[in-house]
Design a protein around this motif. Structure first.
Motif, PDB file in Angstrom:
ATOM      1  N   ARG A  76       0.833  -1.208   0.000  1.00  0.00           N
ATOM      2  CA  ARG A  76       0.000   0.000   0.000  1.00  0.00           C
ATOM      3  C   ARG A  76       0.872   1.264   0.000  1.00  0.00           C
ATOM      4  NH1 ARG A  76      -2.997  -0.408   5.011  1.00  0.00           N
ATOM      5  NH2 ARG A  76      -1.825  -2.273   5.574  1.00  0.00           N
ATOM      6  N   LYS A  77       2.005   1.189   0.696  1.00  0.00           N
ATOM      7  CA  LYS A  77       2.925   2.331   0.715  1.00  0.00           C
ATOM      8  C   LYS A  77       3.467   2.610  -0.682  1.00  0.00           C
ATOM      9  CE  LYS A  77       7.178   1.972   2.120  1.00  0.00           C
ATOM     10  NZ  LYS A  77       8.368   1.753   2.975  1.00  0.00           N
ATOM     11  N   ASP A  78       3.806   1.550  -1.425  1.00  0.00           N
ATOM     12  CA  ASP A  78       4.349   1.771  -2.767  1.00  0.00           C
ATOM     13  C   ASP A  78       3.301   2.268  -3.744  1.00  0.00           C
ATOM     14  OD1 ASP A  78       7.331   1.041  -3.572  1.00  0.00           O
ATOM     15  OD2 ASP A  78       6.805  -0.132  -1.807  1.00  0.00           O
ATOM     16  N   MET A  79       2.048   1.888  -3.550  1.00  0.00           N
ATOM     17  CA  MET A  79       1.003   2.476  -4.382  1.00  0.00           C
ATOM     18  C   MET A  79       0.856   3.955  -4.062  1.00  0.00           C
ATOM     19  SD  MET A  79      -1.252   2.802  -6.658  1.00  0.00           S
ATOM     20  CE  MET A  79      -1.179   1.186  -7.423  1.00  0.00           C
ATOM     21  N   ALA A  80       0.940   4.321  -2.782  1.00  0.00           N
ATOM     22  CA  ALA A  80       0.885   5.738  -2.413  1.00  0.00           C
ATOM     23  C   ALA A  80       2.043   6.505  -3.031  1.00  0.00           C
ATOM     24  CB  ALA A  80       0.894   5.878  -0.892  1.00  0.00           C
ATOM     25  N   LEU A  81       3.231   5.914  -3.015  1.00  0.00           N
ATOM     26  CA  LEU A  81       4.397   6.559  -3.633  1.00  0.00           C
ATOM     27  C   LEU A  81       4.212   6.705  -5.139  1.00  0.00           C
ATOM     28  CD1 LEU A  81       7.289   4.794  -1.671  1.00  0.00           C
ATOM     29  CD2 LEU A  81       6.575   7.195  -1.478  1.00  0.00           C
ATOM     30  N   ILE A  98      -6.099   0.606  -0.239  1.00  0.00           N
ATOM     31  CA  ILE A  98      -6.369  -0.797   0.060  1.00  0.00           C
ATOM     32  C   ILE A  98      -6.102  -1.611  -1.202  1.00  0.00           C
ATOM     33  CG2 ILE A  98      -8.840  -0.546  -0.455  1.00  0.00           C
ATOM     34  CD1 ILE A  98      -9.390  -2.695   1.648  1.00  0.00           C
ATOM     35  N   ALA A  99      -5.458  -2.773  -1.027  1.00  0.00           N
ATOM     36  CA  ALA A  99      -5.212  -3.677  -2.151  1.00  0.00           C
ATOM     37  C   ALA A  99      -6.454  -4.524  -2.401  1.00  0.00           C
ATOM     38  CB  ALA A  99      -4.014  -4.569  -1.862  1.00  0.00           C
ATOM     39  N   THR A 100      -6.717  -4.831  -3.656  1.00  0.00           N
ATOM     40  CA  THR A 100      -7.886  -5.622  -4.033  1.00  0.00           C
ATOM     41  C   THR A 100      -7.462  -6.755  -4.956  1.00  0.00           C
ATOM     42  OG1 THR A 100      -8.364  -4.178  -5.933  1.00  0.00           O
ATOM     43  CG2 THR A 100      -9.413  -3.621  -3.834  1.00  0.00           C
ATOM     44  N   GLN A 278       2.005 -10.133  -3.876  1.00  0.00           N
ATOM     45  CA  GLN A 278       2.117  -8.775  -3.337  1.00  0.00           C
ATOM     46  C   GLN A 278       3.570  -8.296  -3.338  1.00  0.00           C
ATOM     47  OE1 GLN A 278      -0.422  -7.683   0.076  1.00  0.00           O
ATOM     48  NE2 GLN A 278      -1.002  -9.849   0.189  1.00  0.00           N
ATOM     49  N   ILE A 279       4.481  -9.174  -2.962  1.00  0.00           N
ATOM     50  CA  ILE A 279       5.904  -8.808  -2.948  1.00  0.00           C
ATOM     51  C   ILE A 279       6.388  -8.500  -4.356  1.00  0.00           C
ATOM     52  CG2 ILE A 279       8.219  -9.720  -2.498  1.00  0.00           C
ATOM     53  CD1 ILE A 279       6.905 -11.294  -0.133  1.00  0.00           C
ATOM     54  N   ALA A 280       5.995  -9.333  -5.320  1.00  0.00           N
ATOM     55  CA  ALA A 280       6.385  -9.088  -6.708  1.00  0.00           C
ATOM     56  C   ALA A 280       5.760  -7.794  -7.222  1.00  0.00           C
ATOM     57  CB  ALA A 280       5.965 -10.267  -7.582  1.00  0.00           C
ATOM     58  N   ALA A 281       4.543  -7.492  -6.778  1.00  0.00           N
ATOM     59  CA  ALA A 281       3.875  -6.261  -7.201  1.00  0.00           C
ATOM     60  C   ALA A 281       4.611  -5.028  -6.693  1.00  0.00           C
ATOM     61  CB  ALA A 281       2.425  -6.253  -6.712  1.00  0.00           C
ATOM     62  N   ILE A 282       5.175  -5.127  -5.508  1.00  0.00           N
ATOM     63  CA  ILE A 282       5.993  -4.019  -4.997  1.00  0.00           C
ATOM     64  C   ILE A 282       7.161  -3.752  -5.927  1.00  0.00           C
ATOM     65  CG2 ILE A 282       7.547  -3.334  -3.126  1.00  0.00           C
ATOM     66  CD1 ILE A 282       5.663  -4.909  -1.216  1.00  0.00           C
TER      67      ILE A 282
END
Length: 401
Positions: A76-81, A98-100, A278-282
């Protein structure tokens, strides 16, 4: 024993695309090489380093445990960034992100969290099906407004907000638009925020195609407008820009109470996304900007080939500034042998031309007469599809399917 389904299921119309999918399946089963431009399902690979990170994270047994339904904090932090970097939007990862499980799941569950029997949402016509039928499944009502990207469209929406009883609770927007690829610029969303303030109505913006842009165009985020977070939220996804559609990972960002409502309902429905994904998405969000730019150029080249070919067929089609679709008005003479109906036309094209297109009527009454074509095939296959369509359409008395 006869099973009685819930009334919410009975409210759903027959899913017209099922006929198309079954015909594609049957033709392929019979050995036909159907060129499938029906679904916005990326065929190009995700970034190599993202796949490698997934492989690495998947073998760690800690990542096979249940995750959290809202998504791990660093995701979520990386999406905010990403929002800060791309659109200058400040988001609190703890309360405004929020992740979906893909944007479609998140959208559907947010509608379920916000709406119930008797509630009303305003939706453009044509529209991506879930924008309409998530409301229906939640027991709500839909008021359809002819699609647009200008003040005239917003005027139509405002007339509904002024006159409808009960007052609509939500306005659902989607730019770059699916299916039409229609786009807007920032002043449009500035007017949307003023409208939301005036009428005290919530806004949900589907931004799934916001990073797939062409010719120097940059799609604005609804959230980049001052005050937007006070009235709404926005859905984004990694499916299209990173070619990660099957990974099922998206986000809802914006109004903290809307995010909280979605988090609450997701807490009852799921245990979150596989943590390795999720880790790969980051990694994708931290390193994938160059990949997104290259992928957009690939779609742009395919768009140019397809638009030129359709115009040669005499179809009315504009070159889109964004999304992975081309929306084309079929030449009336080409529709006529099929009763003037795009569903029958598209079934015939699968059967006779071995090319799969999506009928515009699948997206609402406003889509009749149009077809949507996804830019998922390579340029050679697109050229071949155009040749096959041209041969069939040259037969003026072609039989219907």
């Amino acid at each position: 024993m006869k099973i009685e389904v819930a009334s919410r299921i009975e409210r759903l119309p027959p899913y017209v695309l099922n006929r198309l999918k079954m015909l594609i399946y049957e033709r392929r089963k019979a050995g036909a090489d159907v060129i499938d431009m029906n679904m916005g399902n990326p065929t190009d690979p995700p970034p190599d380093n993202v796949v490698e990170k997934l492989r690495e994270a998947a073998v760690d047994p800690r990542n096979s445990r249940y995750s959290v339904s809202a998504g791990v904090y660093n995701l979520r932090k990386d999406m905010a960034l990403k929002y800060r970097r791309n659109w200058g939007v400040e988001l609190d990862p703890a309360t405004e992100v929020i992740a979906t499980i893909g944007s479609k799941e998140g959208f559907s569950h947010l509608i379920l969290a916000l709406m119930g029997p008797g509630d009303t949402a305003v939706v453009a016509d044509p529209a991506f099906q879930i924008h309409t039928y998530a409301v229906v499944l939640a027991g709500g009502n839909v008021i359809s407004v002819p699609l647009g990207n200008d003040q005239a469209f917003l005027d139509r929406v405002e007339r509904v907000l002024d006159t409808a009883t009960p007052k609509p609770k939500l306005v659902i927007l989607n730019y770059p638009h699916n299916p039409t690829a229609m786009t807007v610029d920032r002043p449009f969303f500035e007017r949307v925020v003023k409208m939301a303030e005036k009428h005290q109505v919530m806004i949900i913006h589907d931004f799934a195609y916001g990073e797939t842009c062409f010719d120097g165009y940059k799609a604005p985020s609804f959230l980049e407008v001052d005050g937007a977070k006070e009235y709404g939220c926005e859905f984004s996804t990694l499916s299209k820009p990173y070619n990660m559609a099957g990974w099922r990972i998206g986000f809802c960002c914006g109004h903290p109470e809307m995010v909280k409502a979605l988090s609450t309902i997701k807490g009852y429905y799921d245990y979150g996304i596989f943590q390795a994904v999720q880790i790969a998405a980051i990694v994708a969000m931290r390193t994938g900007d160059e990949h997104i730019a290259k992928q957009a150029l690939i779609y742009q080249s395919r768009r140019d080939v397809l638009v030129a070919g359709l115009q040669k067929l005499g179809w009315d089609v504009q070159s889109p500034r964004a999304s992975m679709f081309v929306w084309a008005k079929v030449k009336p003479e080409h529709l006529a042998p099929f009763g003037g109906k795009t569903v029958e036309f598209c079934l015939a094209m699968v059967d006779q031309a071995e090319v799969a297109l999506t009928p515009g009527a699948a997206f609402g009454e406003g889509g009749e007469g149009y077809v949507r074509m996804a830019l998922v095939e390579n340029e050679q296959r697109i050229r071949q599809a155009l040749k096959q369509l041209g041969r069939v359409l040259a037969r003026t008395n072609a039989p219907t399917t």
